[in-house]
Motif scaffolding. Structure first.
Motif, PDB file in Angstrom:
ATOM      1  N   THR A 102      -0.040  11.510  10.924  1.00 37.57           N
ATOM      2  CA  THR A 102       0.468  12.240   9.772  1.00 37.57           C
ATOM      3  C   THR A 102       0.549  11.281   8.592  1.00 37.57           C
ATOM      4  OG1 THR A 102       1.792  13.718  11.154  1.00 37.57           O
ATOM      5  CG2 THR A 102       2.431  13.538   8.848  1.00 37.57           C
ATOM      6  N   ILE A 103      -0.065  11.664   7.479  1.00 37.96           N
ATOM      7  CA  ILE A 103      -0.025  10.824   6.286  1.00 37.96           C
ATOM      8  C   ILE A 103       0.876  11.460   5.231  1.00 37.96           C
ATOM      9  CG2 ILE A 103      -2.251   9.710   6.645  1.00 37.96           C
ATOM     10  CD1 ILE A 103      -3.484  11.662   4.675  1.00 37.96           C
ATOM     11  N   ASN A 104       1.466  10.604   4.418  1.00 36.94           N
ATOM     12  CA  ASN A 104       2.399  11.031   3.382  1.00 36.94           C
ATOM     13  C   ASN A 104       1.947  10.476   2.031  1.00 36.94           C
ATOM     14  OD1 ASN A 104       5.912  10.380   2.629  1.00 36.94           O
ATOM     15  ND2 ASN A 104       4.698  12.173   2.169  1.00 36.94           N
ATOM     16  N   LEU A 105       2.111  11.283   0.991  1.00 43.83           N
ATOM     17  CA  LEU A 105       1.899  10.825  -0.382  1.00 43.83           C
ATOM     18  C   LEU A 105       3.264  10.582  -0.998  1.00 43.83           C
ATOM     19  CD1 LEU A 105       0.181  10.407  -3.009  1.00 43.83           C
ATOM     20  CD2 LEU A 105       0.508  12.863  -3.424  1.00 43.83           C
ATOM     21  N   HIS A 106       3.497   9.376  -1.527  1.00 40.61           N
ATOM     22  CA  HIS A 106       4.788   9.033  -2.123  1.00 40.61           C
ATOM     23  C   HIS A 106       4.583   8.617  -3.575  1.00 40.61           C
ATOM     24  CE1 HIS A 106       9.016   7.929  -2.013  1.00 40.61           C
ATOM     25  NE2 HIS A 106       8.722   6.772  -2.576  1.00 40.61           N
ATOM     26  N   ALA A 107       5.507   9.061  -4.449  1.00 46.19           N
ATOM     27  CA  ALA A 107       5.352   8.846  -5.888  1.00 46.19           C
ATOM     28  C   ALA A 107       5.959   7.521  -6.347  1.00 46.19           C
ATOM     29  CB  ALA A 107       5.965  10.014  -6.656  1.00 46.19           C
ATOM     30  N   SER A 108       5.553   6.433  -5.701  1.00 48.51           N
ATOM     31  CA  SER A 108       5.916   5.089  -6.157  1.00 48.51           C
ATOM     32  C   SER A 108       4.939   4.101  -5.535  1.00 48.51           C
ATOM     33  CB  SER A 108       7.351   4.727  -5.752  1.00 48.51           C
ATOM     34  OG  SER A 108       7.407   4.277  -4.410  1.00 48.51           O
ATOM     35  N   LEU A 109       5.046   2.863  -5.959  1.00 47.94           N
ATOM     36  CA  LEU A 109       4.238   1.802  -5.367  1.00 47.94           C
ATOM     37  C   LEU A 109       5.049   1.170  -4.234  1.00 47.94           C
ATOM     38  CD1 LEU A 109       2.906   0.189  -8.675  1.00 47.94           C
ATOM     39  CD2 LEU A 109       1.670   1.735  -7.132  1.00 47.94           C
ATOM     40  N   PHE A 136       0.840   6.136   6.608  1.00 55.96           N
ATOM     41  CA  PHE A 136       1.104   6.840   7.861  1.00 55.96           C
ATOM     42  C   PHE A 136       2.608   6.908   8.093  1.00 55.96           C
ATOM     43  CE2 PHE A 136      -3.327   5.796   9.251  1.00 55.96           C
ATOM     44  CZ  PHE A 136      -3.709   7.101   9.573  1.00 55.96           C
ATOM     45  N   LEU A 137       3.085   8.079   8.474  1.00 58.84           N
ATOM     46  CA  LEU A 137       4.504   8.232   8.790  1.00 58.84           C
ATOM     47  C   LEU A 137       4.859   7.514  10.081  1.00 58.84           C
ATOM     48  CD1 LEU A 137       5.483  11.942   8.033  1.00 58.84           C
ATOM     49  CD2 LEU A 137       6.007   9.908   6.706  1.00 58.84           C
ATOM     50  N   LYS A 138       6.096   6.950  10.084  1.00 49.98           N
ATOM     51  CA  LYS A 138       6.689   6.462  11.319  1.00 49.98           C
ATOM     52  C   LYS A 138       8.194   6.728  11.238  1.00 49.98           C
ATOM     53  CE  LYS A 138       7.369   1.539  10.266  1.00 49.98           C
ATOM     54  NZ  LYS A 138       7.033   0.170  10.698  1.00 49.98           N
ATOM     55  N   HIS A 139       8.989   6.125  12.118  1.00 50.57           N
ATOM     56  CA  HIS A 139      10.386   6.516  12.261  1.00 50.57           C
ATOM     57  C   HIS A 139      11.194   6.409  10.963  1.00 50.57           C
ATOM     58  CE1 HIS A 139       9.458   5.961  16.604  1.00 50.57           C
ATOM     59  NE2 HIS A 139      10.296   6.975  16.727  1.00 50.57           N
ATOM     60  N   ASN A 145       2.687   2.221   7.589  1.00 52.82           N
ATOM     61  CA  ASN A 145       1.573   1.387   7.131  1.00 52.82           C
ATOM     62  C   ASN A 145       0.843   2.041   5.959  1.00 52.82           C
ATOM     63  OD1 ASN A 145       2.258  -0.289   9.204  1.00 52.82           O
ATOM     64  ND2 ASN A 145       0.472   0.182  10.487  1.00 52.82           N
ATOM     65  N   ILE A 146       0.654   1.256   4.895  1.00 49.32           N
ATOM     66  CA  ILE A 146       0.038   1.763   3.665  1.00 49.32           C
ATOM     67  C   ILE A 146      -1.474   1.891   3.835  1.00 49.32           C
ATOM     68  CG2 ILE A 146      -0.475   1.148   1.257  1.00 49.32           C
ATOM     69  CD1 ILE A 146       2.349  -0.034   1.098  1.00 49.32           C
ATOM     70  N   LEU A 147      -2.011   2.978   3.304  1.00 51.63           N
ATOM     71  CA  LEU A 147      -3.456   3.204   3.305  1.00 51.63           C
ATOM     72  C   LEU A 147      -4.056   2.873   1.941  1.00 51.63           C
ATOM     73  CD1 LEU A 147      -3.365   6.505   5.353  1.00 51.63           C
ATOM     74  CD2 LEU A 147      -4.366   4.336   6.096  1.00 51.63           C
ATOM     75  N   PHE A 148      -3.594   3.574   0.894  1.00 50.16           N
ATOM     76  CA  PHE A 148      -4.110   3.329  -0.459  1.00 50.16           C
ATOM     77  C   PHE A 148      -2.988   3.420  -1.484  1.00 50.16           C
ATOM     78  CE2 PHE A 148      -7.664   5.213   1.925  1.00 50.16           C
ATOM     79  CZ  PHE A 148      -8.654   4.268   1.710  1.00 50.16           C
ATOM     80  N   SER A 184     -13.445   9.719   8.165  1.00 52.32           N
ATOM     81  CA  SER A 184     -14.598   8.866   8.474  1.00 52.32           C
ATOM     82  C   SER A 184     -14.218   7.637   9.293  1.00 52.32           C
ATOM     83  CB  SER A 184     -15.271   8.408   7.169  1.00 52.32           C
ATOM     84  OG  SER A 184     -14.404   7.544   6.442  1.00 52.32           O
ATOM     85  N   GLY A 185     -12.913   7.333   9.339  1.00 52.50           N
ATOM     86  CA  GLY A 185     -12.459   6.138  10.041  1.00 52.50           C
ATOM     87  C   GLY A 185     -12.620   4.865   9.244  1.00 52.50           C
ATOM     88  N   ARG A 186     -12.952   4.998   7.950  1.00 53.17           N
ATOM     89  CA  ARG A 186     -13.167   3.816   7.091  1.00 53.17           C
ATOM     90  C   ARG A 186     -11.913   3.542   6.257  1.00 53.17           C
ATOM     91  NH1 ARG A 186     -19.106   5.872   5.011  1.00 53.17           N
ATOM     92  NH2 ARG A 186     -20.189   5.666   7.022  1.00 53.17           N
ATOM     93  N   TYR A 187     -10.949   2.902   6.885  1.00 47.58           N
ATOM     94  CA  TYR A 187      -9.732   2.546   6.171  1.00 47.58           C
ATOM     95  C   TYR A 187      -9.065   1.379   6.882  1.00 47.58           C
ATOM     96  CZ  TYR A 187      -7.350   5.094   9.943  1.00 47.58           C
ATOM     97  OH  TYR A 187      -6.901   5.520  11.178  1.00 47.58           O
ATOM     98  N   THR A 188      -8.188   0.716   6.147  1.00 48.61           N
ATOM     99  CA  THR A 188      -7.411  -0.393   6.692  1.00 48.61           C
ATOM    100  C   THR A 188      -5.932  -0.106   6.500  1.00 48.61           C
ATOM    101  OG1 THR A 188      -9.165  -1.973   6.150  1.00 48.61           O
ATOM    102  CG2 THR A 188      -6.971  -2.876   6.566  1.00 48.61           C
ATOM    103  N   GLU A 189      -5.150  -0.304   7.532  1.00 49.17           N
ATOM    104  CA  GLU A 189      -3.701  -0.112   7.428  1.00 49.17           C
ATOM    105  C   GLU A 189      -3.034  -1.429   7.032  1.00 49.17           C
ATOM    106  OE1 GLU A 189      -1.722   2.103  10.548  1.00 49.17           O
ATOM    107  OE2 GLU A 189      -3.683   2.700  11.363  1.00 49.17           O
TER     108      GLU A 189
END
Length: 305
Positions: A102-109, A136-139, A145-148, A184-189
């Motif tokens: 599950t991925i989350n969009l957050h409005a900050s850096l 990615f969401l966790k507890h 872990n940040i994606l972009f 696509s699986g092309r990302y780094t955490e």
């Protein structure tokens, strides 16, 4: 890739729309239950629900996210990925359900300004930049872990409402990029623990009405940032003639003054300003208790100070 989208307010609608326009398969939408709102307590639907219904998407509105019936309905959607934008905290049984996470969009850096009100606090604190982050969401909330990320430069004059709209559009684009990368699986955490070492982490807790009262015993610029950081909602306020005075917009000037912080000054025609510790805050867009929102000149035509 089958996607379940979770969100509630207008901020989330832009992201849902962007995913659909990008050709993503949205198999279900989870949003808040309908609830009474306004003086008439008319039952209202969330902005996300209204959009989802208009576009023929299946909608789930659980009261409790651990409800067995909801979990069964969610599992039946067989999502590969879940996407969360401006929703609520999810139990592990929900965020750990799809195989791709599950991925989350957050409005900050991130890791800066974790919490419910990042847009407000970035401006209240007078930051020079902001942005959006997908992770990615966790507890623990907003710690995965940040994606972009994508940064924007702040002008020092925008209100929370104006920054909301900028980040809403910027975030929608970043979310599409993230979903395509996960597919696509092309990302780094990037673990946030690597980004927090040796720096002060600022938080963005939920803001309540009692937090919105202006403290005039501060520098004028700090009061100015407080006002724009709460405009248009939940709105900074002070008192005038024993009534609440909401302040939506203001300016400030640094000047020597012997007046007490919180003193009002006006020519009863064109300006209304309040003293701070090192100058004045000039009110320009206000609303007196029981009255409509208006510019200061219009306000002064009906009030004698």
């Amino acid at each position: 890739m089958r996607i379940v989208f979770m969100g509630t307010p207008e901020f989330a609608v832009a992201s849902l729309n962007a995913l659909i326009e990008a050709g993503c398969e949205i198999v279900g939408v989870v949003t808040a239950p309908d609830k009474p709102a306004g003086r008439g307590q008319v039952v209202s639907e969330s902005a996300v629900k209204q959009y989802a219904v208009a576009n023929g998407l299946r909608v789930l509105q659980p009261e409790k996210l651990k409800n067995e019936e909801f979990l069964n309905d969610l599992y039946a959607l067989q999502a590969d990925l879940q996407v969360v934008v401006a929703f609520r905290m999810l139990p592990e049984a929900v965020w750990n359900m799809p195989p791709k996470g599950t991925i989350n969009l957050h409005a900050s850096l991130l890791p800066q300004y974790r919490g419910a009100a990042p847009i407000n606090w970035v401006l209240i604190n007078g930051e020079k930049e902001s942005g959006v982050t997908t992770f990615f969401l966790k507890h623990d909330i907003d710690t995965g872990n940040i994606l972009f990320t994508e940064k924007i430069t702040l002008t020092g004059h925008e209100t929370a409402g104006e920054l909301h709209d900028r980040l809403m559009d910027k975030g929608a684009g970043l979310l599409v990029k993230t979903v395509k990368a996960v597919e696509s699986g092309r990302y780094t955490e990037n673990p946030q623990e690597h980004l927090t070492e040796g720096i002060e982490i600022k938080h963005a807790p939920k803001i309540f009405k009692e937090d919105c009262k202006i403290d005039w015993n501060q520098p004028a610029e700090k009061v100015y940032n407080f006002i724009r950081g709460l405009s248009p909602y939940p709105t900074a306020y002070t008192t005038l003639n024993d009534k609440m005075l909401k302040v939506f917009k203001a300016e400030y000037e640094i000047a020597e003054t012997e007046s007490e912080p919180g003193e009002f000054f006006s020519d009863n025609r064109t300006f209304l300003k309040v003293s701070a510790t090192d100058g004045f805050v000039i009110l320009t867009d206000i609303q007196m208790e029981g009255k409509k929102r208006m510019g200061v000149a219009e306000f002064l035509r009906g009030v004698r100070l």
